[in-house]
Design a protein around this motif. Structure first.
Motif, PDB file in Angstrom:
ATOM      1  N   UNK A 198       0.848  -1.190   0.000  1.00 28.20           N
ATOM      2  CA  UNK A 198       0.000   0.000   0.000  1.00 28.20           C
ATOM      3  C   UNK A 198       0.879   1.233   0.000  1.00 28.20           C
ATOM      4  N   UNK A 199       0.550   2.188  -0.845  1.00 25.66           N
ATOM      5  CA  UNK A 199       1.325   3.422  -0.929  1.00 25.66           C
ATOM      6  C   UNK A 199       0.373   4.610  -0.857  1.00 25.66           C
ATOM      7  N   UNK A 200       0.542   5.424   0.189  1.00 26.59           N
ATOM      8  CA  UNK A 200      -0.268   6.615   0.340  1.00 26.59           C
ATOM      9  C   UNK A 200       0.369   7.795  -0.374  1.00 26.59           C
ATOM     10  N   UNK A 201      -0.477   8.725  -0.784  1.00 24.31           N
ATOM     11  CA  UNK A 201       0.003   9.976  -1.377  1.00 24.31           C
ATOM     12  C   UNK A 201      -1.056  11.049  -1.188  1.00 24.31           C
ATOM     13  N   UNK A 202      -0.659  12.283  -1.408  1.00 22.61           N
ATOM     14  CA  UNK A 202      -1.612  13.385  -1.351  1.00 22.61           C
ATOM     15  C   UNK A 202      -1.482  14.272  -0.134  1.00 22.61           C
ATOM     16  N   UNK A 241      -8.235  18.364   1.229  1.00 22.78           N
ATOM     17  CA  UNK A 241      -7.200  17.513   0.637  1.00 22.78           C
ATOM     18  C   UNK A 241      -7.837  16.185   0.281  1.00 22.78           C
ATOM     19  N   UNK A 242      -7.271  15.539  -0.721  1.00 31.04           N
ATOM     20  CA  UNK A 242      -7.669  14.182  -1.020  1.00 31.04           C
ATOM     21  C   UNK A 242      -6.448  13.284  -0.966  1.00 31.04           C
ATOM     22  N   UNK A 300     -16.816  12.799  11.076  1.00 31.77           N
ATOM     23  CA  UNK A 300     -18.102  12.580  10.395  1.00 31.77           C
ATOM     24  C   UNK A 300     -18.621  13.879   9.793  1.00 31.77           C
ATOM     25  N   UNK A 301     -19.071  13.796   8.552  1.00 32.82           N
ATOM     26  CA  UNK A 301     -19.569  14.965   7.850  1.00 32.82           C
ATOM     27  C   UNK A 301     -18.485  15.781   7.171  1.00 32.82           C
ATOM     28  N   UNK A 302     -17.229  15.479   7.460  1.00 32.04           N
ATOM     29  CA  UNK A 302     -16.112  16.205   6.841  1.00 32.04           C
ATOM     30  C   UNK A 302     -15.265  15.308   5.952  1.00 32.04           C
ATOM     31  N   UNK A 303     -15.088  14.070   6.336  1.00 36.43           N
ATOM     32  CA  UNK A 303     -14.234  13.134   5.606  1.00 36.43           C
ATOM     33  C   UNK A 303     -15.098  12.083   4.906  1.00 36.43           C
ATOM     34  N   UNK A 304     -14.629  11.659   3.737  1.00 40.30           N
ATOM     35  CA  UNK A 304     -15.340  10.630   2.976  1.00 40.30           C
ATOM     36  C   UNK A 304     -14.333   9.642   2.397  1.00 40.30           C
ATOM     37  N   UNK A 305     -14.584   8.372   2.647  1.00 43.13           N
ATOM     38  CA  UNK A 305     -13.762   7.305   2.068  1.00 43.13           C
ATOM     39  C   UNK A 305     -14.464   6.765   0.837  1.00 43.13           C
ATOM     40  N   UNK A 308      -9.521   6.241  -1.495  1.00 43.02           N
ATOM     41  CA  UNK A 308      -9.341   7.679  -1.292  1.00 43.02           C
ATOM     42  C   UNK A 308      -9.873   8.104   0.063  1.00 43.02           C
ATOM     43  N   UNK A 309      -9.334   9.214   0.537  1.00 44.03           N
ATOM     44  CA  UNK A 309      -9.883   9.882   1.703  1.00 44.03           C
ATOM     45  C   UNK A 309     -10.021  11.358   1.336  1.00 44.03           C
ATOM     46  N   UNK A 310     -11.255  11.765   1.114  1.00 43.78           N
ATOM     47  CA  UNK A 310     -11.523  13.167   0.849  1.00 43.78           C
ATOM     48  C   UNK A 310     -11.732  13.877   2.175  1.00 43.78           C
ATOM     49  N   UNK A 311     -10.942  14.888   2.432  1.00 41.51           N
ATOM     50  CA  UNK A 311     -10.996  15.603   3.695  1.00 41.51           C
ATOM     51  C   UNK A 311     -11.375  17.055   3.430  1.00 41.51           C
ATOM     52  N   UNK A 312     -12.503  17.463   3.961  1.00 43.25           N
ATOM     53  CA  UNK A 312     -12.987  18.835   3.806  1.00 43.25           C
ATOM     54  C   UNK A 312     -13.035  19.539   5.158  1.00 43.25           C
ATOM     55  N   UNK A 313     -13.059  20.860   5.100  1.00 43.32           N
ATOM     56  CA  UNK A 313     -13.141  21.665   6.324  1.00 43.32           C
ATOM     57  C   UNK A 313     -12.104  21.202   7.358  1.00 43.32           C
TER      58      UNK A 313
END
Length: 115
Positions: free
Chosen positions: A4-8, A18-19, A64-69, A79-84
């Motif tokens: 597994x290789x993370x990036x972003x 950030x994603x 919860x409500x800010x991050x989405x996998x 992916x991990x979409x991170x908002x706010x």
């Protein structure tokens, strides 16, 4: 053996987005589940959220409500979409995967949230 290789990871201002990506060397849809974790300076690693083999997601209350996998089975990427983003989201973010009694970890990507 799955690699597994993370990036972003990056430096971002509070309130920004950030994603993160987690690229797997094998099929992610064959995994029982995958997850994102983070470790803040001086603190223990904590679970951020998971996605099951069936695609169900669950998150720790603080995100919860800010991050989405999400995941792309064709690309074998999660992916991990991170908002706010908040200052307390700062840390090294790791992805993991588990299947057949085995678990796998990436090496992490740094996320720094500044004021």
């Amino acid at each position: 053996q799955v690699q597994l290789v993370e990036s972003g990871g990056d430096l971002v201002q509070a309130g920004g987005s950030l994603r993160l990506s987690c690229a797997a060397s094998g099929s992610i849809t064959s995994m029982n589940g995958m997850g994102w974790h983070r470790q803040a300076p001086g603190k223990q690693r904590e679970l951020v959220g998971v996605i099951t083999g069936g695609g169900t997601t669950n998150y720790v209350d603080s995100v919860k409500g800010r991050f989405t996998i999400s995941r792309d089975g064709n690309k074998n990427v999660m992916y991990l979409q991170m908002n706010n983003l908040k200052l307390e989201d700062t840390g090294v973010y790791y992805c993991s995967a588990w299947s057949g009694g085995n678990s796998y970890w990436g090496q992490g990507t740094q996320v720094t949230v500044s004021s």
